[in-house]
Design a protein around this motif. Structure first.
Motif, PDB file in Angstrom:
ATOM      1  N   VAL A   1     -15.027 153.636 -58.528  1.00 52.53           N
ATOM      2  CA  VAL A   1     -15.622 154.878 -58.034  1.00 52.53           C
ATOM      3  C   VAL A   1     -17.137 154.715 -58.062  1.00 52.53           C
ATOM      4  CG1 VAL A   1     -15.929 157.352 -58.440  1.00 52.53           C
ATOM      5  CG2 VAL A   1     -13.681 156.307 -58.789  1.00 52.53           C
ATOM      6  N   TYR A   2     -17.775 155.062 -56.959  1.00 51.10           N
ATOM      7  CA  TYR A   2     -19.231 155.082 -56.842  1.00 51.10           C
ATOM      8  C   TYR A   2     -19.638 156.547 -56.727  1.00 51.10           C
ATOM      9  CZ  TYR A   2     -18.663 150.140 -55.705  1.00 51.10           C
ATOM     10  OH  TYR A   2     -18.336 148.814 -55.753  1.00 51.10           O
ATOM     11  N   TYR A   3     -20.807 156.887 -57.228  1.00 54.64           N
ATOM     12  CA  TYR A   3     -21.205 158.298 -57.205  1.00 54.64           C
ATOM     13  C   TYR A   3     -22.718 158.433 -57.223  1.00 54.64           C
ATOM     14  CZ  TYR A   3     -22.061 157.658 -62.169  1.00 54.64           C
ATOM     15  OH  TYR A   3     -22.551 157.190 -63.370  1.00 54.64           O
ATOM     16  N   ARG A   4     -23.188 159.557 -56.666  1.00 54.60           N
ATOM     17  CA  ARG A   4     -24.602 159.897 -56.665  1.00 54.60           C
ATOM     18  C   ARG A   4     -24.901 160.631 -57.969  1.00 54.60           C
ATOM     19  NH1 ARG A   4     -27.687 160.398 -51.728  1.00 54.60           N
ATOM     20  NH2 ARG A   4     -29.187 161.373 -53.135  1.00 54.60           N
ATOM     21  N   ALA A   5     -25.462 159.949 -58.944  1.00 58.31           N
ATOM     22  CA  ALA A   5     -25.749 160.545 -60.258  1.00 58.31           C
ATOM     23  C   ALA A   5     -26.769 161.671 -60.165  1.00 58.31           C
ATOM     24  CB  ALA A   5     -26.230 159.465 -61.226  1.00 58.31           C
ATOM     25  N   ASP A   6     -27.582 161.685 -59.103  1.00 59.52           N
ATOM     26  CA  ASP A   6     -28.554 162.762 -58.926  1.00 59.52           C
ATOM     27  C   ASP A   6     -27.903 164.034 -58.364  1.00 59.52           C
ATOM     28  OD1 ASP A   6     -28.141 161.310 -56.491  1.00 59.52           O
ATOM     29  OD2 ASP A   6     -29.945 162.226 -55.651  1.00 59.52           O
ATOM     30  N   ARG A   7     -26.628 163.949 -57.952  1.00 59.09           N
ATOM     31  CA  ARG A   7     -25.957 165.097 -57.349  1.00 59.09           C
ATOM     32  C   ARG A   7     -24.669 165.516 -58.051  1.00 59.09           C
ATOM     33  NH1 ARG A   7     -26.160 163.647 -50.902  1.00 59.09           N
ATOM     34  NH2 ARG A   7     -28.421 163.752 -50.657  1.00 59.09           N
ATOM     35  N   VAL A   8     -24.051 164.615 -58.789  1.00 60.65           N
ATOM     36  CA  VAL A   8     -22.735 164.906 -59.358  1.00 60.65           C
ATOM     37  C   VAL A   8     -22.557 164.188 -60.697  1.00 60.65           C
ATOM     38  CG1 VAL A   8     -21.571 163.004 -58.152  1.00 60.65           C
ATOM     39  CG2 VAL A   8     -20.263 164.995 -58.808  1.00 60.65           C
ATOM     40  N   GLN A   9     -21.828 164.823 -61.579  1.00 61.01           N
ATOM     41  CA  GLN A   9     -21.439 164.189 -62.840  1.00 61.01           C
ATOM     42  C   GLN A   9     -19.977 163.776 -62.710  1.00 61.01           C
ATOM     43  OE1 GLN A   9     -22.400 167.168 -65.834  1.00 61.01           O
ATOM     44  NE2 GLN A   9     -24.151 165.916 -66.414  1.00 61.01           N
ATOM     45  N   ILE A  10     -19.703 162.545 -63.026  1.00 62.47           N
ATOM     46  CA  ILE A  10     -18.345 162.021 -62.952  1.00 62.47           C
ATOM     47  C   ILE A  10     -17.760 161.997 -64.365  1.00 62.47           C
ATOM     48  CG2 ILE A  10     -16.981 159.939 -62.456  1.00 62.47           C
ATOM     49  CD1 ILE A  10     -17.885 161.288 -59.948  1.00 62.47           C
ATOM     50  N   PRO A  11     -16.542 162.510 -64.530  1.00 61.88           N
ATOM     51  CA  PRO A  11     -15.917 162.437 -65.852  1.00 61.88           C
ATOM     52  C   PRO A  11     -15.535 160.987 -66.177  1.00 61.88           C
ATOM     53  CG  PRO A  11     -14.338 163.213 -64.224  1.00 61.88           C
ATOM     54  CD  PRO A  11     -15.665 163.118 -63.526  1.00 61.88           C
ATOM     55  N   ALA A  12     -15.191 160.725 -67.404  1.00 65.50           N
ATOM     56  CA  ALA A  12     -14.700 159.394 -67.773  1.00 65.50           C
ATOM     57  C   ALA A  12     -13.457 159.106 -66.937  1.00 65.50           C
ATOM     58  CB  ALA A  12     -14.381 159.342 -69.256  1.00 65.50           C
ATOM     59  N   LEU A  13     -13.413 157.951 -66.329  1.00 62.91           N
ATOM     60  CA  LEU A  13     -12.301 157.573 -65.465  1.00 62.91           C
ATOM     61  C   LEU A  13     -11.682 156.262 -65.948  1.00 62.91           C
ATOM     62  CD1 LEU A  13     -13.908 158.400 -61.999  1.00 62.91           C
ATOM     63  CD2 LEU A  13     -12.154 159.703 -63.206  1.00 62.91           C
ATOM     64  N   PRO A  14     -10.427 156.017 -65.587  1.00 61.71           N
ATOM     65  CA  PRO A  14      -9.752 154.803 -66.049  1.00 61.71           C
ATOM     66  C   PRO A  14     -10.007 153.562 -65.199  1.00 61.71           C
ATOM     67  CG  PRO A  14      -8.198 156.196 -64.892  1.00 61.71           C
ATOM     68  CD  PRO A  14      -9.503 156.945 -64.938  1.00 61.71           C
ATOM     69  N   PHE A  15     -11.059 153.584 -64.392  1.00 60.76           N
ATOM     70  CA  PHE A  15     -11.443 152.406 -63.620  1.00 60.76           C
ATOM     71  C   PHE A  15     -12.964 152.340 -63.554  1.00 60.76           C
ATOM     72  CE2 PHE A  15     -10.727 155.888 -60.798  1.00 60.76           C
ATOM     73  CZ  PHE A  15      -9.377 156.156 -60.844  1.00 60.76           C
ATOM     74  N   PRO A  16     -13.513 151.229 -63.099  1.00 57.48           N
ATOM     75  CA  PRO A  16     -14.975 151.081 -63.099  1.00 57.48           C
ATOM     76  C   PRO A  16     -15.674 152.157 -62.281  1.00 57.48           C
ATOM     77  CG  PRO A  16     -13.893 148.983 -62.629  1.00 57.48           C
ATOM     78  CD  PRO A  16     -12.825 150.034 -62.600  1.00 57.48           C
ATOM     79  N   THR A  17     -16.808 152.626 -62.792  1.00 56.60           N
ATOM     80  CA  THR A  17     -17.636 153.597 -62.085  1.00 56.60           C
ATOM     81  C   THR A  17     -19.053 153.052 -61.973  1.00 56.60           C
ATOM     82  OG1 THR A  17     -18.138 154.802 -64.113  1.00 56.60           O
ATOM     83  CG2 THR A  17     -16.270 155.593 -62.819  1.00 56.60           C
ATOM     84  N   PHE A  18     -19.678 153.320 -60.848  1.00 55.46           N
ATOM     85  CA  PHE A  18     -21.014 152.796 -60.580  1.00 55.46           C
ATOM     86  C   PHE A  18     -21.867 153.863 -59.913  1.00 55.46           C
ATOM     87  CE2 PHE A  18     -17.932 149.341 -60.097  1.00 55.46           C
ATOM     88  CZ  PHE A  18     -18.387 148.439 -61.046  1.00 55.46           C
ATOM     89  N   PRO A  19     -23.074 154.081 -60.405  1.00 54.02           N
ATOM     90  CA  PRO A  19     -23.962 155.010 -59.700  1.00 54.02           C
ATOM     91  C   PRO A  19     -24.433 154.395 -58.373  1.00 54.02           C
ATOM     92  CG  PRO A  19     -25.085 154.036 -61.582  1.00 54.02           C
ATOM     93  CD  PRO A  19     -23.672 153.545 -61.623  1.00 54.02           C
ATOM     94  N   ILE A  20     -24.498 155.223 -57.360  1.00 54.48           N
ATOM     95  CA  ILE A  20     -25.025 154.786 -56.068  1.00 54.48           C
ATOM     96  C   ILE A  20     -26.540 154.882 -56.134  1.00 54.48           C
ATOM     97  CG2 ILE A  20     -25.195 155.348 -53.602  1.00 54.48           C
ATOM     98  CD1 ILE A  20     -22.320 156.427 -53.801  1.00 54.48           C
ATOM     99  N   THR A  21     -27.202 153.824 -55.732  1.00 48.53           N
ATOM    100  CA  THR A  21     -28.663 153.792 -55.674  1.00 48.53           C
ATOM    101  C   THR A  21     -29.093 153.630 -54.219  1.00 48.53           C
ATOM    102  OG1 THR A  21     -28.838 151.396 -55.873  1.00 48.53           O
ATOM    103  CG2 THR A  21     -28.708 152.658 -57.948  1.00 48.53           C
ATOM    104  N   ALA A  22     -30.379 153.735 -54.004  1.00 51.26           N
ATOM    105  CA  ALA A  22     -30.912 153.592 -52.648  1.00 51.26           C
ATOM    106  C   ALA A  22     -30.657 152.203 -52.070  1.00 51.26           C
ATOM    107  CB  ALA A  22     -32.401 153.904 -52.639  1.00 51.26           C
ATOM    108  N   SER A  23     -30.328 151.233 -52.913  1.00 54.11           N
ATOM    109  CA  SER A  23     -30.090 149.878 -52.414  1.00 54.11           C
ATOM    110  C   SER A  23     -28.605 149.531 -52.272  1.00 54.11           C
ATOM    111  CB  SER A  23     -30.783 148.848 -53.319  1.00 54.11           C
ATOM    112  OG  SER A  23     -30.201 148.847 -54.600  1.00 54.11           O
ATOM    113  N   CYS A  24     -27.723 150.500 -52.440  1.00 58.45           N
ATOM    114  CA  CYS A  24     -26.281 150.245 -52.302  1.00 58.45           C
ATOM    115  C   CYS A  24     -25.872 150.229 -50.837  1.00 58.45           C
ATOM    116  CB  CYS A  24     -25.465 151.306 -53.029  1.00 58.45           C
ATOM    117  SG  CYS A  24     -25.485 151.162 -54.819  1.00 58.45           S
ATOM    118  N   GLY A  25     -25.116 149.211 -50.482  1.00 55.85           N
ATOM    119  CA  GLY A  25     -24.567 149.118 -49.135  1.00 55.85           C
ATOM    120  C   GLY A  25     -23.160 148.550 -49.182  1.00 55.85           C
ATOM    121  N   TRP A  26     -22.495 148.567 -48.039  1.00 49.91           N
ATOM    122  CA  TRP A  26     -21.158 147.986 -47.913  1.00 49.91           C
ATOM    123  C   TRP A  26     -21.134 147.195 -46.619  1.00 49.91           C
ATOM    124  CZ3 TRP A  26     -17.786 148.681 -51.896  1.00 49.91           C
ATOM    125  CH2 TRP A  26     -16.543 148.057 -51.753  1.00 49.91           C
TER     126      TRP A  26
END
Length: 175
Positions: free
Chosen positions: A55-80
């Motif tokens: 799970v990727y998330y915008r830490a400046d907009r949302v709080q993610i609860p503890a999850l059972p898989f890897p979580t990563f904050p989205i930064t301005a340099s994230c792409g796919w």
């Protein structure tokens, strides 16, 4: 293994069934297509079973609860990367690390809210096959959107509620 199921409930209306909870969702503009026929840029959502990878998330907009898989904050340099000819095809890329990243890619740091929460689904990733489709996510529905480019999208609060139900072996089945 636990599975959530995305299914058509009426013409052009889809729902994600998570057992006790059901959530309205949107899918690709071209509808559902068999996973073996999925191609890059076809605007279709693949009919298959996909595990949740991260799970990727915008830490400046949302709080993610503890999850059972890897979580990563989205930064301005994230792409796919969505360029089939590139070695990083269907992978997260650090746009700053590879600047300039000249291959086709999605920028994950968006002005709209679609990528405030991004659930990476395991599609065409084990192994990656060039041109078979990339960036199949569950993400938020951006304001005014009625379809995606092939992902599944839910209302922001519904996506958070869904993630609260997730197990470490969670899968999504698109029927």
């Amino acid at each position: 293994m636990r599975s959530w199921c995305v299914k058509q409930v009426k013409t052009d209306t889809y729902q994600l069934d998570a057992g006790a909870l059901q959530f309205d969702c949107i899918i690709g503009k071209a509808g559902v297509i068999d996973a073996s026929a999925k191609r890059e840029g076809d605007m279709a959502t693949p009919r298959c079973e996909m595990p949740i990878r991260a799970v990727y998330y915008r830490a400046d907009r949302v709080q993610i609860p503890a999850l059972p898989f890897p979580t990563f904050p989205i930064t301005a340099s994230c792409g796919w990367c969505d360029a089939p000819e590139h070695p990083a095809y269907n992978r997260h890329v650090d746009l700053a690390l590879h600047a300039p990243f000249d291959a086709s890619h999605e920028v994950m740091w968006r002005d709209d809210t679609a990528y405030d929460i991004v659930v990476e689904l395991g599609f065409n990733d084990a192994p990656v096959i060039a041109g078979r489709g990339s960036a199949i996510f569950i993400h938020c529905i951006a304001p005014g959107k009625t379809h995606t480019a092939g992902c599944v999208a839910l209302v922001h609060d519904d996506l958070l509620a869904l993630l609260a139900l997730a197990s470490p072996d969670q899968h999504v089945i698109v029927t």
